[in-house]
Structure formats: structure tokens, C-alpha cells
Design a protein around this motif. Structure first.
Motif, PDB file in Angstrom:
ATOM      1  N   GLU A  52       0.777  -1.377  -0.496  1.00  0.00           N
ATOM      2  CA  GLU A  52       0.014  -0.016  -0.068  1.00  0.00           C
ATOM      3  C   GLU A  52       0.557   0.960   0.199  1.00  0.00           C
ATOM      4  OE1 GLU A  52      -2.454  -0.650   3.406  1.00  0.00           O
ATOM      5  OE2 GLU A  52      -0.328  -0.165   4.581  1.00  0.00           O
ATOM      6  N   GLY A  53       0.559   2.551  -0.154  1.00  0.00           N
ATOM      7  CA  GLY A  53       1.099   3.997  -0.277  1.00  0.00           C
ATOM      8  C   GLY A  53       2.020   3.928  -0.974  1.00  0.00           C
ATOM      9  N   GLU A  54       3.718   4.466  -0.703  1.00  0.00           N
ATOM     10  CA  GLU A  54       4.300   3.963  -1.755  1.00  0.00           C
ATOM     11  C   GLU A  54       4.797   3.138  -1.939  1.00  0.00           C
ATOM     12  OE1 GLU A  54       7.866   4.127   1.822  1.00  0.00           O
ATOM     13  OE2 GLU A  54       6.884   6.464   1.302  1.00  0.00           O
ATOM     14  N   ASN A  55       4.787   2.330  -1.102  1.00  0.00           N
ATOM     15  CA  ASN A  55       5.117   0.525  -1.804  1.00  0.00           C
ATOM     16  C   ASN A  55       4.900   0.337  -3.295  1.00  0.00           C
ATOM     17  OD1 ASN A  55       6.989  -0.134  -0.421  1.00  0.00           O
ATOM     18  ND2 ASN A  55       5.661  -0.266   1.300  1.00  0.00           N
TER      19      ASN A  55
END
Length: 79
Positions: A52-55
């Protein structure tokens, strides 16, 4: 299961071709952003990680080697 081998099996099954560990999946034209979402679901189920997010950056999904590194990083962060 070895992460790289599991990824290779998943990709071969879904794309009907083999992949080198450093081959750019997106530059090949075979893998699309929609397929990347399928890949995220596979990783989360197969390796018990949450991507999730920046990944979710496309750069984390360019090669088998980079995906393997991402999974290892996420597993380490969860422990």
C-alpha cells in the motif's frame, strides 16, 4: 517457497512466457498497469504482505528482482 521462483511461476502462467530476473516487465509490453494490480493481489495472498501507499510505485514492480526485494522488505517490516 522461494519468492523469485513463485513470481516466475505466476508470471509464466499468466503471460505464457518466461522472464529474466532483471527484465523490465512493463517495457516488454506484455505487462500492463491492470496486470500490476493482479500482481499485488497475488503478492498479498502468497506472501502475507500488504502492499500500500508508497510501495505501490510502479518502479517496485518493474522486475522480478525488485518485486522480490519489495516482498522481503515488507515481510521484515511486519516482523
Amino acid at each position: 517457497m522461494n519468492i523469485a521462483l513463485g513470481l516466475q511461476d505466476f508470471l509464466v502462467t499468466r503471460t505464457k512466457r518466461s522472464w529474466e530476473p532483471e527484465e523490465d516487465l512493463f517495457a516488454s509490453g506484455v505487462v500492463s498497469s491492470l496486470f500490476a494490480l493482479e500482481l499485488v493481489v497475488y503478492l498479498e495472498k502468497a506472501y502475507g504482505v500488504e502492499v500500500e501507499g508508497e510501495n505501490l510505485s510502479i518502479d517496485n514492480f518493474r522486475t522480478i528482482r525488485r518485486i522480490e526485494e519489495l516482498v522481503r522488505e515488507l515481510q521484515a517490516a511486519a516482523s
